[in-house]
Design an enzyme around this catalytic site. Structure first.
Site, mmCIF file in Angstrom:
data_model
loop_
_atom_site.group_PDB
_atom_site.id
_atom_site.type_symbol
_atom_site.label_atom_id
_atom_site.label_comp_id
_atom_site.label_asym_id
_atom_site.label_seq_id
_atom_site.Cartn_x
_atom_site.Cartn_y
_atom_site.Cartn_z
ATOM 1 N N ASP A 13 0.870 -1.160 0.000
ATOM 2 C CA ASP A 13 0.000 0.000 0.000
ATOM 3 C C ASP A 13 0.919 1.226 0.000
ATOM 4 O O ASP A 13 2.048 1.149 0.481
ATOM 5 C CB ASP A 13 -0.874 -0.038 1.256
ATOM 6 C CG ASP A 13 -1.656 1.236 1.464
ATOM 7 O OD1 ASP A 13 -2.390 1.641 0.554
ATOM 8 O OD2 ASP A 13 -1.513 1.827 2.547
ATOM 9 N N ASP A 15 0.020 4.968 0.935
ATOM 10 C CA ASP A 15 -0.156 5.946 2.016
ATOM 11 C C ASP A 15 -0.320 5.266 3.366
ATOM 12 O O ASP A 15 -1.207 4.438 3.554
ATOM 13 C CB ASP A 15 -1.362 6.827 1.712
ATOM 14 C CG ASP A 15 -1.205 7.564 0.392
ATOM 15 O OD1 ASP A 15 -0.092 8.042 0.113
ATOM 16 O OD2 ASP A 15 -2.194 7.653 -0.359
#
Length: 178
Positions: A13, A15
């Protein structure tokens, strides 16, 4: 009981996992790696596995950032981390009903296809339940690395939890992701 299969790819991922979460960031100057993220990505790279990023970017659908701004931020992430083998971005909002917005499997499936690996042999490392859900929906495995925004029930429900990115990579590379 058979030994867990070693992963063929690791997907991160963006952020809150690779970089400090700046909501709807459209400014490459604001990109800062999360503690230990550079080393974690380097460890996956040193293990010889392809690496990718799967990232919901609903700010595009909401009109807060443009695709060009998101691409510029991603280019800065690439620059800091030495490049990723695939980027999969969902530009849709939660109400759009797409197949790519995590926890839907679309980005994980597209990343696996781009890397030429079986989705079941991918591990997604992320900080919220949507990351774990996307991995599982695609038939893969996941490791949750909680941050202050991760809800307690997400931690309790995750099949594999790591205290930090270094531990998450060790779990992933050992084939112990859930």
């Amino acid at each position: 009981m058979p030994e867990p299969a070693q992963p063929l790819a690791v997907l991160f991922d963006r952020d809150g996992t690779l970089v400090i979460d700046v909501p709807y960031n459209g400014d490459p100057a604001l990109v800062q790696p999360m503690p230990g993220a550079l080393e974690a990505v380097a460890a996956v790279r040193a293990a010889g596995l392809p690496i990718g990023v799967v990232s919901n970017q609903s700010g595009i659908a909401r009109g807060i950032v443009t695709r060009e701004q998101v691409d510029a931020v991603n280019a800065r992430v690439d620059e800091l981390f030495g490049g990723f083998d695939t980027w999969q971005i969902c530009p849709h909002g939660p109400e759009d009903g797409c197949d790519c917005r995590k926890p839907a499997p679309g980005m994980v499936l597209r990343a696996a296809a781009a890397l030429g690996v079986d989705p079941a042999r991918t591990v997604v490392i992320g900080d919220i339940a949507a990351d774990v859900g996307a991995a599982h929906a695609a038939g893969g495995r996941a490791v949750l690395v909680p941050t202050p925004i991760t809800r307690q029930e997400e931690v309790a429900d995750a099949p594999a939890v790591a205290a930090d990115l270094a531990e998450a990579v060790r779990i992933a590379l050992a084939g112990d992701a859930g």
